[in-house]
Write an enzyme that holds these catalytic residues in place. Structure first.
Site, PDB file in Angstrom:
ATOM      1  N   CYS A 194       0.835  -1.182   0.000  1.00 51.56           N
ATOM      2  CA  CYS A 194       0.000   0.000   0.000  1.00 51.56           C
ATOM      3  C   CYS A 194       0.877   1.242   0.000  1.00 51.56           C
ATOM      4  O   CYS A 194       1.881   1.318   0.705  1.00 51.56           O
ATOM      5  CB  CYS A 194      -0.948   0.100   1.188  1.00 51.56           C
ATOM      6  SG  CYS A 194      -2.096  -1.255   1.300  1.00 51.56           S
TER       7      CYS A 194
ATOM      8  N   LYS B  18      13.194 -15.602  -9.359  1.00 55.65           N
ATOM      9  CA  LYS B  18      12.920 -14.581 -10.396  1.00 55.65           C
ATOM     10  C   LYS B  18      11.962 -15.142 -11.433  1.00 55.65           C
ATOM     11  O   LYS B  18      11.008 -14.490 -11.820  1.00 55.65           O
ATOM     12  CB  LYS B  18      14.208 -14.151 -11.110  1.00 55.65           C
ATOM     13  CG  LYS B  18      15.167 -13.262 -10.363  1.00 55.65           C
ATOM     14  CD  LYS B  18      14.710 -11.853 -10.105  1.00 55.65           C
ATOM     15  CE  LYS B  18      13.998 -11.723  -8.793  1.00 55.65           C
ATOM     16  NZ  LYS B  18      14.746 -11.307  -7.658  1.00 55.65           N
TER      17      LYS B  18
ATOM     18  N   TRP C 136      -2.584  -2.907  -1.697  1.00 55.90           N
ATOM     19  CA  TRP C 136      -2.218  -4.312  -1.802  1.00 55.90           C
ATOM     20  C   TRP C 136      -3.060  -5.007  -0.740  1.00 55.90           C
ATOM     21  O   TRP C 136      -2.864  -4.800   0.457  1.00 55.90           O
ATOM     22  CB  TRP C 136      -0.734  -4.500  -1.522  1.00 55.90           C
ATOM     23  CG  TRP C 136      -0.265  -5.906  -1.723  1.00 55.90           C
ATOM     24  CD1 TRP C 136       0.061  -6.497  -2.904  1.00 55.90           C
ATOM     25  CD2 TRP C 136      -0.060  -6.898  -0.716  1.00 55.90           C
ATOM     26  NE1 TRP C 136       0.449  -7.796  -2.688  1.00 55.90           N
ATOM     27  CE2 TRP C 136       0.393  -8.074  -1.365  1.00 55.90           C
ATOM     28  CE3 TRP C 136      -0.209  -6.924   0.676  1.00 55.90           C
ATOM     29  CZ2 TRP C 136       0.691  -9.251  -0.676  1.00 55.90           C
ATOM     30  CZ3 TRP C 136       0.085  -8.089   1.361  1.00 55.90           C
ATOM     31  CH2 TRP C 136       0.533  -9.242   0.682  1.00 55.90           C
TER      32      TRP C 136
ATOM     33  N   ARG D  38       4.130  -0.394  -4.686  1.00 54.26           N
ATOM     34  CA  ARG D  38       3.837  -0.871  -3.333  1.00 54.26           C
ATOM     35  C   ARG D  38       2.529  -1.653  -3.253  1.00 54.26           C
ATOM     36  O   ARG D  38       2.217  -2.252  -2.222  1.00 54.26           O
ATOM     37  CB  ARG D  38       3.771   0.305  -2.363  1.00 54.26           C
ATOM     38  CG  ARG D  38       5.039   1.111  -2.291  1.00 54.26           C
ATOM     39  CD  ARG D  38       4.851   2.284  -1.366  1.00 54.26           C
ATOM     40  NE  ARG D  38       4.681   1.859  -0.003  1.00 54.26           N
ATOM     41  CZ  ARG D  38       5.665   1.653   0.859  1.00 54.26           C
ATOM     42  NH1 ARG D  38       6.907   1.838   0.483  1.00 54.26           N
ATOM     43  NH2 ARG D  38       5.417   1.265   2.088  1.00 54.26           N
TER      44      ARG D  38
ATOM     45  N   ASN E 138      -1.819   2.597   5.564  1.00 50.13           N
ATOM     46  CA  ASN E 138      -0.917   1.524   5.159  1.00 50.13           C
ATOM     47  C   ASN E 138      -0.519   0.781   6.424  1.00 50.13           C
ATOM     48  O   ASN E 138       0.009   1.393   7.352  1.00 50.13           O
ATOM     49  CB  ASN E 138       0.325   2.110   4.472  1.00 50.13           C
ATOM     50  CG  ASN E 138       1.395   1.054   4.244  1.00 50.13           C
ATOM     51  OD1 ASN E 138       1.092  -0.114   4.086  1.00 50.13           O
ATOM     52  ND2 ASN E 138       2.646   1.486   4.227  1.00 50.13           N
ATOM     53  N   GLY E 139      -0.807  -0.526   6.482  1.00 48.65           N
ATOM     54  CA  GLY E 139      -0.485  -1.306   7.675  1.00 48.65           C
ATOM     55  C   GLY E 139      -1.603  -2.280   7.957  1.00 48.65           C
ATOM     56  O   GLY E 139      -2.417  -2.577   7.077  1.00 48.65           O
TER      57      GLY E 139
ATOM     58  N   LYS F 184       6.046  -4.417  -3.635  1.00 49.93           N
ATOM     59  CA  LYS F 184       7.486  -4.227  -3.504  1.00 49.93           C
ATOM     60  C   LYS F 184       7.960  -4.367  -2.052  1.00 49.93           C
ATOM     61  O   LYS F 184       8.689  -5.267  -1.720  1.00 49.93           O
ATOM     62  CB  LYS F 184       7.875  -2.876  -4.086  1.00 49.93           C
ATOM     63  CG  LYS F 184       9.371  -2.595  -4.078  1.00 49.93           C
ATOM     64  CD  LYS F 184      10.091  -3.407  -5.116  1.00 49.93           C
ATOM     65  CE  LYS F 184      11.589  -3.207  -5.076  1.00 49.93           C
ATOM     66  NZ  LYS F 184      12.276  -4.286  -5.784  1.00 49.93           N
TER      67      LYS F 184
ATOM     68  N   GLU G 192      17.908 -17.983  -6.392  1.00 51.39           N
ATOM     69  CA  GLU G 192      17.498 -16.645  -6.815  1.00 51.39           C
ATOM     70  C   GLU G 192      16.964 -16.680  -8.248  1.00 51.39           C
ATOM     71  O   GLU G 192      15.955 -16.042  -8.562  1.00 51.39           O
ATOM     72  CB  GLU G 192      18.700 -15.690  -6.677  1.00 51.39           C
ATOM     73  CG  GLU G 192      18.490 -14.275  -7.152  1.00 51.39           C
ATOM     74  CD  GLU G 192      17.319 -13.542  -6.502  1.00 51.39           C
ATOM     75  OE1 GLU G 192      16.729 -14.030  -5.523  1.00 51.39           O
ATOM     76  OE2 GLU G 192      16.964 -12.463  -7.015  1.00 51.39           O
TER      77      GLU G 192
ATOM     78  N   GLU H 108       8.336 -15.618  -9.971  1.00 53.71           N
ATOM     79  CA  GLU H 108       7.555 -14.436  -9.587  1.00 53.71           C
ATOM     80  C   GLU H 108       7.119 -13.576 -10.769  1.00 53.71           C
ATOM     81  O   GLU H 108       6.083 -12.928 -10.699  1.00 53.71           O
ATOM     82  CB  GLU H 108       8.260 -13.596  -8.514  1.00 53.71           C
ATOM     83  CG  GLU H 108       9.437 -12.803  -8.972  1.00 53.71           C
ATOM     84  CD  GLU H 108      10.068 -11.997  -7.843  1.00 53.71           C
ATOM     85  OE1 GLU H 108       9.349 -11.410  -7.039  1.00 53.71           O
ATOM     86  OE2 GLU H 108      11.311 -11.960  -7.787  1.00 53.71           O
TER      87      GLU H 108
ATOM     88  N   HIS I 210      18.432 -37.619  -4.878  1.00 53.73           N
ATOM     89  CA  HIS I 210      17.693 -37.954  -3.655  1.00 53.73           C
ATOM     90  C   HIS I 210      16.206 -37.656  -3.784  1.00 53.73           C
ATOM     91  O   HIS I 210      15.502 -37.580  -2.784  1.00 53.73           O
ATOM     92  CB  HIS I 210      18.302 -37.212  -2.460  1.00 53.73           C
ATOM     93  CG  HIS I 210      19.734 -37.580  -2.216  1.00 53.73           C
ATOM     94  ND1 HIS I 210      20.108 -38.823  -1.766  1.00 53.73           N
ATOM     95  CD2 HIS I 210      20.881 -36.897  -2.417  1.00 53.73           C
ATOM     96  CE1 HIS I 210      21.432 -38.886  -1.671  1.00 53.73           C
ATOM     97  NE2 HIS I 210      21.921 -37.714  -2.068  1.00 53.73           N
TER      98      HIS I 210
HETATM   99  C1  F6R Z   1      11.914 -10.852  -4.919  1.00 47.04           C
HETATM  100  C2  F6R Z   1      11.840  -9.777  -3.954  1.00 47.04           C
HETATM  101  C3  F6R Z   1      11.461 -10.103  -2.556  1.00 47.04           C
HETATM  102  C4  F6R Z   1      12.233  -9.207  -1.579  1.00 47.04           C
HETATM  103  C5  F6R Z   1      11.731  -9.454  -0.144  1.00 47.04           C
HETATM  104  C6  F6R Z   1      12.536  -8.667   0.876  1.00 47.04           C
HETATM  105  O1  F6R Z   1      12.331 -10.392  -6.173  1.00 47.04           O
HETATM  106  O2  F6R Z   1      12.059  -8.634  -4.275  1.00 47.04           O
HETATM  107  O3  F6R Z   1      11.646 -11.450  -2.278  1.00 47.04           O
HETATM  108  O4  F6R Z   1      13.590  -9.513  -1.675  1.00 47.04           O
HETATM  109  O5  F6R Z   1      10.391  -9.078  -0.062  1.00 47.04           O
HETATM  110  O6  F6R Z   1      12.471  -7.298   0.620  1.00 47.04           O
HETATM  111  P1  F6R Z   1      13.554  -6.297   1.215  1.00 47.04           P
HETATM  112  O7  F6R Z   1      14.852  -6.637   0.604  1.00 47.04           O
HETATM  113  O8  F6R Z   1      13.047  -4.935   0.836  1.00 47.04           O
HETATM  114  O9  F6R Z   1      13.570  -6.508   2.707  1.00 47.04           O
END
Ligand code: F6R
Length: 609
Positions: free
Chosen positions: A2, A486, A74, A27, A99-100, A604, A482, A489, A505
């Site tokens: 949010c 990527k 969100w 956000r 927001n929260g 984000k 990672e 997501e 395994h």
């Molecule tokens: C994936 C991604 C998330 C963030 C996670 C932590 O691409 O961006 O997995 O890495 O939400 O966010 P931060 O780094 O802002 O604490």
């Protein structure tokens, strides 16, 4: 999680609010809304499901007011729907954005229903606007009403509140969610982050936990959690308004992938001398703290957690220091044994991730000796709550999928390895070697970006697949994790990462022609073992996609595709190979027509638990 924005001005604030929302959309983007006090002192509100552009399409071109608030959502409590979108309004008098999460909303709702308040949404937020309205009736003053209402709330909030009874006033409050005040000339603003307000100001006040701000065109008055009037410093942002522009790139994610050479160079700037890393880069008191450190505990979420996993290999293997890594959402509820003189390290792009912040608070209660945050957002809650900080200089990261934040976190971890290792047997030669290699890194990343077209050529092999496996060994195992994150997501292809030695395994059972297997295979001491694992895949009809050094002996043939990566020292390989996996995920997702920068169901910075 949010985004909120608000303004009190002499001009029409609607364009300012809408631009703010566009900049905050990363956000949350399942619904959005705006409310203003119009020139007749009436509350006017428009809300819409979907993105900010959907709200824009519904907006009355005549909407005009000098005080207003807006929100991009969100969903947490209540599905994405117009009635759940903010701002929420009580009796055409008070409008609020939040927001929260309000944890005790059910109890408050029951109480307010008895008092005759009508609920029009399924959200936890609506109780807040009713609570403030109730207090406004008692006090006749918006600031007093917000102040009286807040003690009833349990949970996290950043709030912006307006009322048509006081058409030139905006009251803001924060506890647990970020909120900044933008200082203009004869106009003031609030927002969830600085970037939202850069078109209108570069001067900001960062509210502290528990602060309430009384904002008019001419003044900003701040009260702390104890209700005392306080002065908070005004800070000048270094960011320019177009630092968050997409430029010629089709998506923010691609722009951010391509920014990595610059981001890495900036993260190194002023942190390294000819042969060593400056302790002072970590903040005041760092040298004395580093002398005493005997172990490291890293805590983070998502992509940042993957950086932490690589950091463990380095801290133990190079700096000779014991290191544990854990996801924040688990750590915060555990009662770990705290070893003496352990440095607690949080990794976070945003510095506002609720689980990471809670883990830091938990660590402080548990008595960890010292805290360090490696973070990309100055003035974030994490930075302010940590004893030492090392800022990654990635610049604003807008794409929801983290890219440049990850690689700069790895650079920051190598700086940490150097300063801790120097004190534990890495030796000045070892440190000088790390520094020398780091200097070559921006150029190496440039070279690897030049392989973009080769990576794109693999897209047809992935675009119509449901699943993919990612394999790596050693530091390349978290790189594979990672890469898998990527891909899933942004392209919604289910992807799993395995340490290649684990294949036999269990996961080998999944391998067939429909399961592309991606391997990251730099030339290191585990290469031979990895090659045997890859043979296991080929023997079962699996199709391999390998990123490998030229001299590692893996050749292009039926069922095996190879992209030859420029020779890289093993220390830098996790950074180099990650860039290729970022490009792979990006191009596959583009080919599927996915929403690259705003993948479904995500946001984000995850400021809720
Ligand atoms: C994936 C991604 C998330 C963030 C996670 C932590 O691409 O961006 O997995 O890495 O939400 O966010 P931060 O780094 O802002 O604490």
């Amino acid at each position: 999680m949010c985004g909120i924005v608000g303004a009190v001005a002499q001009r029409n604030v609607v364009p300012i609010l809408m631009e703010g929302l566009r900049r905050l959309e990363y956000r949350g983007y399942d619904s959005a809304g705006v409310a203003i006090i119009d020139r007749n002192h009436c509350l006017a509100r428009t809300r819409s499901v979907g993105k900010v552009r959907d709200l824009e399409a519904r907006l009355d071109a005549q909407m005009d007011g000098v005080t207003g608030i807006a929100h991009t959502r969100w969903a947490t409590h209540g599905r994405p729907a117009t009635e759940n979108a903010h701002p929420h309004v009580c009796r055409k008098t008070v409008a609020l954005v939040h927001n929260g999460i309000i944890e005790n909303h059910e109890a408050l709702r029951k109480e307010q229903l008895k008092l005759g308040y009508e609920f029009t949404s399924e959200t936890d937020t609506e109780v807040v606007v009713h609570e403030i309205y109730r207090r406004l009736e008692e006090t006749g003053d918006l600031l007093a009403a917000v102040r009286a209402a807040l003690p009833a709330l349990r949970g996290a909030y950043a709030l912006g509140v307006i009322t048509n009874h006081e058409p030139n006033r905006l009251v803001a409050a924060r506890r647990g969610s970020p909120l900044v005040i933008g200082i203009g000339i004869g106009e003031h603003f609030i927002a969830s982050d600085v970037a939202a307000l850069l078109p209108v100001t570069q001067r900001f006040v960062f509210l502290e936990e528990g602060d309430i701000a009384d904002i008019t065109r001419d003044a900003v008055t701040i009260y702390n959690a104890q209700g005392e009037r306080v002065e908070r410093p005004v800070k000048q942002s270094e960011l320019s308004s177009d630092a968050v522009a997409r430029g010629e790139y089709r998506h923010y994610m691609l722009k951010e992938i391509y920014e990595q050479p610059r981001a890495i160079a900036d993260t190194l700037e002023n942190r390294i001398g000819l042969h060593h890393v400056y302790d002072e880069a970590f903040g005041h008191g760092a040298p004395a703290i580093f002398e005493s450190v005997e172990a490291v505990q890293i805590v983070a979420c998502g992509t940042s957690y993957h950086a932490g996993l690589i950091g463990k290999y380095w801290l133990e293997g190079l700096a000779g220091i014991p290191c544990s890594v854990e996801v924040a959402s688990e750590f915060r509820y555990r009662k770990p044994q705290v070893a003496r003189h352990t440095l607690f390290v949080t990794l976070s792009q945003s510095g506002e991730t609720a689980d990471t912040l809670a883990a830091l608070a938990h660590a402080q209660e548990l008595g960890f000796a010292h805290t360090l945050s490696i973070c990309n957002v100055p003035e974030s809650s994490l930075v302010r709550g940590s004893q030492l900080t090392l800022m990654t200089q990635a610049g604003p990261e807008i794409g929801v999928a983290s890219t440049k934040a990850f690689t700069t976190q790895l650079v920051a971890l190598l700086l940490l390895v150097a300063v801790l290792g120097r004190r534990r047997g890495l030796g000045s030669d070892g440190e000088a070697r790390i520094v020398g290699l780091l200097r070559t890194l921006p150029g190496l990343v440039e070279q690897v970006l030049a392989l973009d077209a080769d990576v794109q050529a693999w897209v047809p092999f992935f675009a119509n697949k449901q699943h993919a496996l990612f394999l790596g060994r050693g530091t390349q195992y978290p790189v594979a994790m990672e890469g898998a994150l990527k891909l899933k997501e942004i392209s919604y292809i289910h992807a799993e990462a395995y340490p290649a030695g684990e294949l036999k395994h269990g996961p080998l059972a999944l391998v067939d022609a429909d399961m592309p297997v991606v391997a990251v295979a730099p030339n290191n001491e585990l290469l031979e073992k990895l090659q045997s694992n890859l043979q296991e895949v080929r023997a079962r009809g699996g199709e391999l996609f390998v990123f490998a050094d030229a001299d590692n002996g893996i050749r292009e043939e039926t069922q095996t595709h190879v992209i030859v990566v420029p020779p890289t020292n093993d220390l830098l390989a996790p950074i180099i190979y990650t860039v290729l996996l970022q490009l792979l995920a990006y191009h596959v997702a583009v080919s599927k027509g996915a929403d690259i920068d705003q993948p479904r169901n995500l946001a984000k910075s995850v400021t809720v638990e």
